[in-house]
Scaffold this motif. Sequence first.
Motif, mmCIF file in Angstrom:
data_model
loop_
_atom_site.group_PDB
_atom_site.id
_atom_site.type_symbol
_atom_site.label_atom_id
_atom_site.label_comp_id
_atom_site.label_asym_id
_atom_site.label_seq_id
_atom_site.Cartn_x
_atom_site.Cartn_y
_atom_site.Cartn_z
ATOM 1 N N UNK A 1 0.830 -1.192 0.000
ATOM 2 C CA UNK A 1 0.000 0.000 0.000
ATOM 3 C C UNK A 1 0.868 1.247 0.000
ATOM 4 N N UNK A 2 0.243 2.408 -0.101
ATOM 5 C CA UNK A 2 0.960 3.681 -0.031
ATOM 6 C C UNK A 2 0.822 4.260 1.368
ATOM 7 N N UNK A 3 1.955 4.741 1.913
ATOM 8 C CA UNK A 3 1.856 5.441 3.194
ATOM 9 C C UNK A 3 1.601 6.923 2.939
ATOM 10 N N UNK A 4 1.524 7.692 4.013
ATOM 11 C CA UNK A 4 1.182 9.108 3.882
ATOM 12 C C UNK A 4 2.223 9.893 3.095
ATOM 13 N N UNK A 5 3.449 9.350 2.985
ATOM 14 C CA UNK A 5 4.526 10.033 2.269
ATOM 15 C C UNK A 5 4.696 9.534 0.836
ATOM 16 N N UNK A 6 3.819 8.633 0.401
ATOM 17 C CA UNK A 6 3.870 8.133 -0.964
ATOM 18 C C UNK A 6 4.802 6.962 -1.178
ATOM 19 N N UNK A 7 5.333 6.360 -0.106
ATOM 20 C CA UNK A 7 6.180 5.186 -0.242
ATOM 21 C C UNK A 7 5.327 3.921 -0.373
#
Length: 353
Positions: free
Chosen positions: A78-84
Motif C-alpha cells: 500500500x501507499x503510506x502518507x509520504x507516498x512510499x
Amino acid sequence: MKKRHIGKVTAVLGVSAMLLSGCGLFGPEKETISIDAPPQSEVVVGIDNGTPTTGTATGGTEGTGPAVQATSEQTLYLLDANGYVVPVSLVLPKVEGPAKQVLSYMVKGGPVEGMLQGGFSAVLPQGTEVKGLLIKNGVATVDFSKEFKTYDAKDEKRILDAVTRAMTEFSTVKTVQIWVNGTPLTEMPAANTPITQLDRNHGVNLELADGAIPGNTSSVTVYFQGQLDDARTYYVPVTRLVPETADVAKATVEELIKGPKQGSQLFSSLLRTTRVLDVKQEKEMITVNLSSDILKYDDGKDASPEALQSLVLSLTESTGAKKVQLLVEGKPLASGDYTKPVSRPIQLNSMQF
C-alpha cells in the motif's frame, strides 16, 4: 521516548498459489486449483448477540453456535502518507485464491479502505478488477480490467512496485506479467515503462545514492522506518543505487547506517556513528560485525530492536541470504532474540489500526 514497530513480526508457513476465473489465457469461467500450505493456526470471527467473537476453527454443527469465518494474514503493498510503497500484513477472510484476493484489496475504493488509518491508502486505480490470475512455472500472469490504465503518470512506478512485490511474496512466484482485458502489456500506458517480466530485482521506492553514476551502479534494498503515530513505527523498503561494488552485503549495512536522504520523512534506528567492522557471507549466512555504538539504546545497555530488525531485513533482501548473525565488537549479543543467527520474517508490519 522509545518507539515500537507495528504489531508483531509473524513467521508463518509459506503459501503457494492459485486460481481464478477469467478469459483467454485463463480459460472461460474456469478456476484452477489452489494448493496452500496449512497455516500454523487459524483465527475465526463470529457474531454472538451482536458482538464479534474470536476462537479456533472447529467442525461445528449447524445451529449449535455463531457462524464463524476463518481468516489468514496476507501481505499487501500500500501507499503510506509520504507516498512510499510499503508492505502491510492484514488479517483477511481466508479464501482459496489468496493472490487474487491480495490484489483486490490493493484497489482504491475497495474493501481495504475501511481498514486503514494513519494516511495509508490503496495503490491500484479505482474500479480495477482482477479478471484472471494464473501462476505457472514461477510466473504470475495477472489480467486486469480496463480501469487499471486510469492512473496518473507519477504513480506508474508505484503501481508496478506494488503489484510486483505483492505477487512475489508468494513462494511460487518469481516474475510477474501484466495483461489488460486479455491482452499482454509490453509497456505501461502513462509513462511507457517497459514491463515484459517484472521481478524483485527492479527494486522498490528507487533512489540514486550520492556519488552514484547511472549505468555504473549496484542496487541494495534497505529498510528504514516511518512513523504511524507517537508510539508506533513501520518498516519501509528503499532500493538505493550505489556505486558499483562486489561487496553488496557491506554496502547494504553502510547505506542503512547513512540513513534516508535529506528531507525524507523516514528515519533509521542505527546511529550514524556506528562503524562496520566486518561483513562476511558464507553460503546462506551473513555475519555482520559492528562497533559498540549500536548498543547506545536504553541507557546504553542494549541494541535497538528496530535497528536489528532493519539489519536482518536489509541484508536478507539485498543478498538473498537466509540467516544473519549479528556481532558487536566481535561478540554475539548477550541476550535477546539476536544472540544466535536469525531468519527473515515472512510477515512484516502487522497492522492493527
